[in-house]
Design an enzyme around this catalytic site. Structure first.
Site, PDB file in Angstrom:
ATOM      1  CB  ALA A 153       1.043   2.274  14.196  1.00  8.55           C
ATOM      2  CG  ASN A 154       1.520  -2.096  14.532  1.00  8.36           C
ATOM      3  OD1 ASN A 154       0.668  -2.823  14.029  1.00  8.36           O
ATOM      4  ND2 ASN A 154       2.345  -1.341  13.807  1.00  8.36           N
ATOM      5  NE  ARG A 188     -11.480   5.949 -12.265  1.00  8.53           N
ATOM      6  CZ  ARG A 188     -11.733   7.251 -12.288  1.00  8.53           C
ATOM      7  NH1 ARG A 188     -12.703   7.749 -11.528  1.00  8.53           N
ATOM      8  NH2 ARG A 188     -11.036   8.064 -13.070  1.00  8.53           N
ATOM      9  CB  THR A 194     -28.655  -7.248   5.720  1.00 12.38           C
ATOM     10  OG1 THR A 194     -27.923  -8.491   5.740  1.00 12.38           O
ATOM     11  CG2 THR A 194     -28.999  -6.888   4.277  1.00 12.38           C
ATOM     12  CG  HIS A 226       5.972   2.110  11.664  1.00 11.22           C
ATOM     13  ND1 HIS A 226       6.574   2.369  10.457  1.00 11.22           N
ATOM     14  CD2 HIS A 226       5.014   1.201  11.383  1.00 11.22           C
ATOM     15  CE1 HIS A 226       6.000   1.654   9.504  1.00 11.22           C
ATOM     16  NE2 HIS A 226       5.054   0.935  10.043  1.00 11.22           N
ATOM     17  CG  ASP A 277      -0.491   5.234   6.195  1.00  9.82           C
ATOM     18  OD1 ASP A 277      -0.785   5.732   7.297  1.00  9.82           O
ATOM     19  OD2 ASP A 277       0.283   4.261   6.063  1.00  9.82           O
ATOM     20  CD  GLU A 322     -29.224 -13.695   6.814  1.00 12.39           C
ATOM     21  OE1 GLU A 322     -29.010 -14.908   6.678  1.00 12.39           O
ATOM     22  OE2 GLU A 322     -29.856 -13.004   5.983  1.00 12.39           O
ATOM     23  CE1 TYR A 344       5.236   1.076   5.957  1.00 15.78           C
ATOM     24  CE2 TYR A 344       3.806   2.838   5.192  1.00 15.78           C
ATOM     25  CZ  TYR A 344       4.042   1.766   6.024  1.00 15.78           C
ATOM     26  OH  TYR A 344       3.075   1.392   6.917  1.00 15.78           O
TER      27      TYR A 344
END
Length: 314
Positions: free
Chosen positions: A158-159, A264, A275, A112, A44, A277, A49
């Protein structure tokens, strides 16, 4: 590993984010190449950026080394910056992104922010004079042209709030495939997810860990007591609990770490489940949006308040 699982639209569920503070081309190129080697396929980026070029270099290197057979094995997302969110600037902006990436197409091209600025305005801080009204229809028609030209296999946003998506869907010939927004246990986006699911739009989560360490991020997610308790009882990290929770919502996630051990770990979201809960405890976490987008709000600009930018969905 979860990197290989894809959405109906063919987007790998886990992607690597590359939003960094200040240009760091070589570390990004090396990190992306290593990420490809350990199993990431979705990357992405965005014009804003300034990481498109190192991603393109890493992708080319991965093909040369045989880490992937071809560029087609990778899923690349980029984004249209606000200063190019004008009808006549969208296609040229994507062509520039493709030159940066050294690619013929992106798999996904996103608007964006639902914001337009004067051409050339790239870096904050922004002033009221920088903003112009966002012509959603004109911008989206140009995004559709990107798709028709084969420059973007899919297009999205986006947004965007539910209200802005509703407006977009009222005239779009090609509906958005994706809405990339902040999602984490502290900002769970239940209303938006339900809306998008009903319209066939895939939610993609950025900042699933709260973006700690960025200029707008927060410790609220990683420091949440409920998440720390669940992590300790399950022998997982808080990050793994967060990512698993987002994954179980059916969202795609964008994770960002250039540390190999963390890269990783961030892939290890399957092979275990929260779960019922634990899910209920996470559902009770007090909600607050972290990335408010304050820089796009100006008392004399198109969005005079955060309420207007997010249509009250904050």
């Amino acid at each position: 590993m979860g990197a290989g699982e894809k959405t109906a639209a063919g987007m790998p569920r886990i992607g690597m984010g590359t939003a960094v503070q200040g240009p760091k081309p070589d570390p990004i190129r090396r990190a992306v190449l290593r990420a490809i080697e350990i199993g990431y396929r979705h990357f992405d980026t965005a014009a804003h950026y300034e990481t498109e070029a190192p991603i393109g270099e890493a992708a080319a290197e991965a093909v040369r080394s045989g880490a992937v057979a071809s560029r087609d094995e990778l899923f690349i997302t980029s984004k249209l910056w606000c200063s190019d969110a004008h009808r006549d600037r969208v296609v040229p902006a994507l062509r520039q992104s493709l030159r940066n990436l050294q690619m013929e197409y992106v798999d996904l091209y996103l608007v964006h922010w639902p914001v337009s600025m004067k051409p050339g305005r790239f870096k904050a801080p922004f002033t009221a004079e920088d903003f112009v009204p966002f012509d959603m229809r004109a911008v989206w028609e140009a995004m559709e042209e990107c798709h028709r030209l084969g420059l973007a296999k899919a297009i999205g946003v986006a947004n965007f709030s539910c209200k802005k998506l509703e407006t977009l869907l009222s005239f779009a010939t090609i509906p958005p495939t994706v809405n990339q927004v902040e999602v984490n246990p502290v900002w769970q986006q239940r209303k938006l997810r339900e809306f998008c699911r009903g319209k066939g739009i895939q939610l993609c989560a950025y900042s699933p860990l709260g973006a700690k360490g960025t200029h707008w991020g927060s410790d609220a997610v990683m420091d949440a007591g409920v998440l720390q308790e669940i992590a300790a009882s399950r022998g997982k990290s808080v990050a793994q609990v967060c990512l698993r929770w987002v994954y179980e919502q059916g969202d795609c996630l964008i994770v960002k770490s250039f540390d190999e051990a963390r890269m990783r770990e961030n892939l290890e979201v399957d092979g275990w489940e929260l779960t019922e809960e634990e899910r209920l405890r996470i559902a009770e976490i007090p909600q607050r949006k972290i990335n408010l987008g304050k820089r796009y709000v100006s008392e004399h600009g198109p969005y005079k308040s955060l309420e207007e930018l997010w249509d009250g969905e904050i």
